[in-house]
Scaffold this motif. Structure first.
Motif, PDB file in Angstrom:
ATOM      1  N   SER A   1      52.571  36.947  28.623  1.00 17.97           N
ATOM      2  CA  SER A   1      51.352  37.712  28.885  1.00 17.97           C
ATOM      3  C   SER A   1      50.597  37.083  30.047  1.00 17.97           C
ATOM      4  O   SER A   1      50.897  35.967  30.473  1.00 17.97           O
ATOM      5  N   PHE A   2      49.626  37.818  30.576  1.00 16.00           N
ATOM      6  CA  PHE A   2      48.833  37.296  31.672  1.00 16.00           C
ATOM      7  C   PHE A   2      47.434  37.903  31.647  1.00 16.00           C
ATOM      8  O   PHE A   2      47.194  38.896  30.989  1.00 16.00           O
ATOM      9  N   GLU A   3      46.519  37.259  32.365  1.00 16.58           N
ATOM     10  CA  GLU A   3      45.171  37.776  32.570  1.00 16.58           C
ATOM     11  C   GLU A   3      44.898  37.726  34.054  1.00 16.58           C
ATOM     12  O   GLU A   3      45.323  36.799  34.736  1.00 16.58           O
ATOM     13  N   SER A   4      44.184  38.711  34.559  1.00 13.06           N
ATOM     14  CA  SER A   4      43.858  38.774  35.967  1.00 13.06           C
ATOM     15  C   SER A   4      42.344  38.894  36.134  1.00 13.06           C
ATOM     16  O   SER A   4      41.699  39.662  35.427  1.00 13.06           O
ATOM     17  N   TYR A   5      41.793  38.095  37.039  1.00  7.31           N
ATOM     18  CA  TYR A   5      40.358  38.112  37.296  1.00  7.31           C
ATOM     19  C   TYR A   5      40.129  38.341  38.788  1.00  7.31           C
ATOM     20  O   TYR A   5      40.670  37.612  39.616  1.00  7.31           O
ATOM     21  N   ASP A   6      39.344  39.366  39.108  1.00  7.28           N
ATOM     22  CA  ASP A   6      38.975  39.633  40.493  1.00  7.28           C
ATOM     23  C   ASP A   6      37.587  39.065  40.757  1.00  7.28           C
ATOM     24  O   ASP A   6      36.725  39.085  39.896  1.00  7.28           O
ATOM     25  N   SER A   7      37.380  38.567  41.974  1.00  6.09           N
ATOM     26  CA  SER A   7      36.062  38.007  42.287  1.00  6.09           C
ATOM     27  C   SER A   7      35.130  39.074  42.790  1.00  6.09           C
ATOM     28  O   SER A   7      35.457  40.156  43.110  1.00  6.09           O
TER      29      SER A   7
END
Length: 145
Positions: free
Chosen positions: A139-145
């Motif tokens: 699994s993964f998590e993605s964070y945009d600034s």
């Protein structure tokens, strides 16, 4: 105490996990690791295989015989000094990308602050626009600034 036991203890310490979390991480029952660490049982081939399959950065020759460096990246670095032979995205044991390796083999200095930029001596400042966390279960998590 077995040399293999000592090396397994070193891996557990390096992984920054306790024995129960380590057992869960490599996929063996908790009592197996407990018995190995207490000296009651010797590590089985299955335990060694699961360690090497979960921690691919551990050098198999080091784990089995104690020869060479613990980490394959260190062993490869000693064997050759070519940057081309090293992974293009160095990743630490927690799956965090450490940075791009430059042609001279140096890793750019990173400023660890929210919204700050990663810099090197020869490059303009770069702004972090996305962070992706990859987990061992796929699994993964993605964070945009």
């Amino acid at each position: 105490m077995s040399d293999l036991l000592t090396r397994i203890q070193e891996i557990i310490s390096w992984s920054a996990l306790g024995p129960t979390a380590f057992a869960d991480e490599i996929g063996v029952p908790r009592p197996v690791i407990s018995h190995v660490l207490s000296g009651r049982n010797k590590p089985s081939l299955e335990v060694v295989q699961k360690i090497l399959s979960r921690y691919t950065e551990i050098a198999p020759k080091w784990l089995l015989s104690g020869e060479g460096d613990m980490l394959t990246l260190l062993a490869e670095k000693d064997a050759t000094s070519h940057v081309e032979d090293q992974p293009s995205d160095p990743i630490n044991r927690n799956g965090i990308i450490l940075g791009d390796v430059q042609k001279d083999g140096k890793v750019p200095e990173l400023i660890v602050s929210s919204g700050e930029s990663a810099t090197s001596e020869n490059e303009n400042k770069k702004k972090v626009v996305k962070v992706i966390l990859l987990y061992s279960d796929g699994s993964f998590e993605s964070y945009d600034s």
